[in-house]
Design a protein around this motif. Structure first.
Motif, PDB file in Angstrom:
ATOM      1  N   VAL A  66       0.853  -1.182   0.000  1.00  0.00           N
ATOM      2  CA  VAL A  66       0.000   0.000   0.000  1.00  0.00           C
ATOM      3  C   VAL A  66       0.891   1.235   0.000  1.00  0.00           C
ATOM      4  CG1 VAL A  66      -1.753   1.299   1.271  1.00  0.00           C
ATOM      5  CG2 VAL A  66      -1.824  -1.196   1.250  1.00  0.00           C
ATOM      6  N   THR A  67       0.575   2.190  -0.872  1.00  0.00           N
ATOM      7  CA  THR A  67       1.284   3.464  -0.898  1.00  0.00           C
ATOM      8  C   THR A  67       0.262   4.592  -0.962  1.00  0.00           C
ATOM      9  OG1 THR A  67       1.464   3.417  -3.313  1.00  0.00           O
ATOM     10  CG2 THR A  67       3.316   2.511  -2.053  1.00  0.00           C
ATOM     11  N   GLY A  68       0.711   5.796  -0.610  1.00  0.00           N
ATOM     12  CA  GLY A  68      -0.194   6.927  -0.663  1.00  0.00           C
ATOM     13  C   GLY A  68       0.331   8.100   0.123  1.00  0.00           C
ATOM     14  N   THR A  69      -0.569   8.991   0.500  1.00  0.00           N
ATOM     15  CA  THR A  69      -0.214  10.136   1.328  1.00  0.00           C
ATOM     16  C   THR A  69      -1.178  10.227   2.504  1.00  0.00           C
ATOM     17  OG1 THR A  69      -1.601  11.627   0.004  1.00  0.00           O
ATOM     18  CG2 THR A  69       0.731  11.456  -0.599  1.00  0.00           C
ATOM     19  N   PHE A  70      -0.642  10.712   3.614  1.00  0.00           N
ATOM     20  CA  PHE A  70      -1.420  10.990   4.814  1.00  0.00           C
ATOM     21  C   PHE A  70      -1.406  12.504   5.044  1.00  0.00           C
ATOM     22  CE2 PHE A  70      -1.480   6.611   5.630  1.00  0.00           C
ATOM     23  CZ  PHE A  70      -2.065   6.297   6.856  1.00  0.00           C
ATOM     24  N   ALA A  71      -2.398  12.985   5.765  1.00  0.00           N
ATOM     25  CA  ALA A  71      -2.430  14.397   6.145  1.00  0.00           C
ATOM     26  C   ALA A  71      -3.058  14.529   7.519  1.00  0.00           C
ATOM     27  CB  ALA A  71      -3.207  15.223   5.127  1.00  0.00           C
ATOM     28  N   GLY A  72      -2.556  15.499   8.281  1.00  0.00           N
ATOM     29  CA  GLY A  72      -3.068  15.703   9.624  1.00  0.00           C
ATOM     30  C   GLY A  72      -2.429  16.911  10.262  1.00  0.00           C
ATOM     31  N   PRO A  73      -2.398  16.964  11.595  1.00  0.00           N
ATOM     32  CA  PRO A  73      -1.845  18.123  12.303  1.00  0.00           C
ATOM     33  C   PRO A  73      -0.384  18.408  11.971  1.00  0.00           C
ATOM     34  CG  PRO A  73      -3.069  16.706  13.803  1.00  0.00           C
ATOM     35  CD  PRO A  73      -2.962  15.961  12.516  1.00  0.00           C
ATOM     36  N   LEU A  74       0.364  17.373  11.560  1.00  0.00           N
ATOM     37  CA  LEU A  74       1.776  17.547  11.244  1.00  0.00           C
ATOM     38  C   LEU A  74       2.005  17.872   9.769  1.00  0.00           C
ATOM     39  CD1 LEU A  74       3.182  14.522  13.296  1.00  0.00           C
ATOM     40  CD2 LEU A  74       2.970  16.913  14.013  1.00  0.00           C
ATOM     41  N   GLY A  75       0.933  17.996   9.011  1.00  0.00           N
ATOM     42  CA  GLY A  75       1.069  18.265   7.587  1.00  0.00           C
ATOM     43  C   GLY A  75       0.880  17.002   6.770  1.00  0.00           C
ATOM     44  N   GLN A  76       1.342  17.042   5.542  1.00  0.00           N
ATOM     45  CA  GLN A  76       1.204  15.913   4.633  1.00  0.00           C
ATOM     46  C   GLN A  76       2.526  15.149   4.540  1.00  0.00           C
ATOM     47  OE1 GLN A  76       1.093  16.254   0.141  1.00  0.00           O
ATOM     48  NE2 GLN A  76      -1.090  15.815   0.484  1.00  0.00           N
ATOM     49  N   PHE A  77       2.425  13.825   4.458  1.00  0.00           N
ATOM     50  CA  PHE A  77       3.624  13.002   4.278  1.00  0.00           C
ATOM     51  C   PHE A  77       3.270  11.775   3.452  1.00  0.00           C
ATOM     52  CE2 PHE A  77       1.630  11.818   8.293  1.00  0.00           C
ATOM     53  CZ  PHE A  77       1.599  10.431   8.278  1.00  0.00           C
ATOM     54  N   THR A  78       4.265  11.195   2.819  1.00  0.00           N
ATOM     55  CA  THR A  78       4.051   9.999   2.024  1.00  0.00           C
ATOM     56  C   THR A  78       4.110   8.766   2.917  1.00  0.00           C
ATOM     57  OG1 THR A  78       6.404   9.888   1.472  1.00  0.00           O
ATOM     58  CG2 THR A  78       4.946  11.025  -0.084  1.00  0.00           C
ATOM     59  N   TYR A  79       3.554   7.674   2.386  1.00  0.00           N
ATOM     60  CA  TYR A  79       3.367   6.467   3.208  1.00  0.00           C
ATOM     61  C   TYR A  79       3.546   5.222   2.353  1.00  0.00           C
ATOM     62  CZ  TYR A  79       0.653   2.875   5.744  1.00  0.00           C
ATOM     63  OH  TYR A  79       0.231   1.728   6.370  1.00  0.00           O
ATOM     64  N   GLY A  80       4.115   4.194   2.954  1.00  0.00           N
ATOM     65  CA  GLY A  80       4.207   2.897   2.304  1.00  0.00           C
ATOM     66  C   GLY A  80       4.103   1.793   3.337  1.00  0.00           C
ATOM     67  N   ALA A  81       3.424   0.696   2.986  1.00  0.00           N
ATOM     68  CA  ALA A  81       3.260  -0.414   3.925  1.00  0.00           C
ATOM     69  C   ALA A  81       3.260  -1.734   3.173  1.00  0.00           C
ATOM     70  CB  ALA A  81       1.972  -0.270   4.728  1.00  0.00           C
ATOM     71  N   MET A  82       3.822  -2.748   3.794  1.00  0.00           N
ATOM     72  CA  MET A  82       3.820  -4.099   3.248  1.00  0.00           C
ATOM     73  C   MET A  82       3.363  -5.064   4.329  1.00  0.00           C
ATOM     74  SD  MET A  82       5.444  -7.276   3.249  1.00  0.00           S
ATOM     75  CE  MET A  82       7.060  -6.972   3.963  1.00  0.00           C
ATOM     76  N   THR A  83       2.433  -5.935   3.971  1.00  0.00           N
ATOM     77  CA  THR A  83       2.043  -7.042   4.847  1.00  0.00           C
ATOM     78  C   THR A  83       2.120  -8.328   4.049  1.00  0.00           C
ATOM     79  OG1 THR A  83      -0.305  -6.707   4.305  1.00  0.00           O
ATOM     80  CG2 THR A  83       0.507  -5.678   6.320  1.00  0.00           C
ATOM     81  N   SER A  84       2.514  -9.409   4.700  1.00  0.00           N
ATOM     82  CA  SER A  84       2.561 -10.688   4.006  1.00  0.00           C
ATOM     83  C   SER A  84       2.491 -11.843   4.990  1.00  0.00           C
ATOM     84  CB  SER A  84       3.847 -10.825   3.176  1.00  0.00           C
ATOM     85  OG  SER A  84       3.876 -12.089   2.516  1.00  0.00           O
TER      86      SER A  84
END
Length: 328
Positions: free
Chosen positions: A214-232
């Motif tokens: 999973v990839t994408g962007t998050f946003a909140g009180p700290l601003g926007q940042f990119t994100y990546g996650a792997m599960t297996s």
């Protein structure tokens, strides 16, 4: 101190090895009853909890007037049903993750919780662990400057165990429901941010997801940042979460989720000049902390660290991942 008397629905291995001992050892808690149709399954629990009452059905345990709170470690597809039944029976309830399979199902639990005045929560133990509380404090206080990226990984290999409930679609198995709650929820907990956009790729076997990116962007009180996650559920075991800013990096590894079992519980703060601050928590038992926090909320009304509203947010993300995913 008022003791919270606990009952457990089912003699699951996880309950036997982790949560039942935690309930027994937690301050202000008593493991009072277990529901199982096979008395032999109760023997390991009774070995460390003398006087344990054994009921031959879940309904019988819920009818026990000597039980204040119920812990539910049943397969995923049974969580919603028995959580609602426990609340209807007048019991506080702590249900294993995922507490439901869709966000709207958690709405049902929230409504039942509010109507009953009881505490209902998902057993999301990591928020009670000081390594995660420290990671959140460091990120939100600006120790790594502006947060730019977060990535998380959780993998193990149970491919040889075809009977495992995680490998069975009829029990709502799959890696995302089992461990995506950690790679998604931990980042939400630390940053207080929510995903803005997501992309996902999933590999399926026999109707369950066994690998997901999973990839994408998050946003909140700290601003926007990119994100990546792997599960297996088909890779060599790995657990790691990293928060990367423009002035430093925080790593929660090697045991961010199964602290003290998979690896040492620690959190690292990396800053310029090869400066590394490491905090270790070798004696902390997060399941025991979870039980004690639940008990304080029941007895004293102390806000619980993982309310259903937080769990719903993670489930919303899980629902979105499934909705946007491309099969590979």
């Amino acid at each position: 101190m008022q003791t919270v008397r606990w009952g457990i629905l089912g003699a699951a291995n996880f309950a036997r090895h982790h949560m039942a001992p935690a309930i027994h050892e937690a301050e202000g808690a008593e493991l009072a009853a277990l529901a199982t149709s096979n008395p032999a399954n109760a023997a390991p629990f009774a070995a460390f909890a003398p006087g344990l009452r054994v009921h031959d059905s879940y309904d019988a345990l819920l009818a026990d007037p000597g039980i204040d709170a119920v812990y539910i470690p049943l397969p995923n597809h049974l969580h919603l049903e028995w959580t609602l039944k426990a609340l209807a029976a007048g019991k506080h309830v702590l249900t294993e993750k995922p507490i439901a399979l869709k966000a709207e199902e958690i709405d049902q639990i929230i409504a039942a919780r509010d109507a009953s005045g009881l505490l209902a929560a998902e057993a999301y133990m990591i928020v009670h662990h000081p390594q995660w509380q420290r990671a959140r404090e460091w990120v939100q206080s600006g120790e790594i400057g502006t947060l730019r990226h977060a990535d998380a990984a959780f993998s193990f290999d149970n491919g040889a165990d075809s009977g495992n409930i995680r490998n069975r679609p009829e029990t709502a198995g799959g890696g995302i429901r089992d461990i995506g709650v950690y790679t998604y929820g931990s980042v939400r907990f630390v940053t207080a941010a929510e995903p803005e956009d997501l992309q996902a790729r999933i590999r399926w076997e026999n109707g369950v997801d066994v690998w997901a990116q999973v990839t994408g962007t998050f946003a909140g009180p700290l601003g926007q940042f990119t994100y990546g996650a792997m599960t297996s559920m088909r890779l060599f075991p790995r657990q790691e979460v990293v928060f990367q800013g423009d002035k430093g990096l925080i790593r929660v590894a090697p045991g961010p989720f199964n602290a003290g079992i998979f690896g040492e519980a620690r959190v690292e703060l990396h800053r310029p000049g090869l400066s590394v601050t490491v905090e270790r928590f070798p004696a902390v038992r997060q399941y025991k902390l979870q039980v004690e926090a639940f008990g304080r909320s029941v007895r004293e009304g102390v806000p619980y660290a993982c309310p259903l509203e937080f769990s719903r947010g993670t489930q919303v993300m899980i629902d979105r991942v499934f909705a946007v995913a491309t099969a590979i």
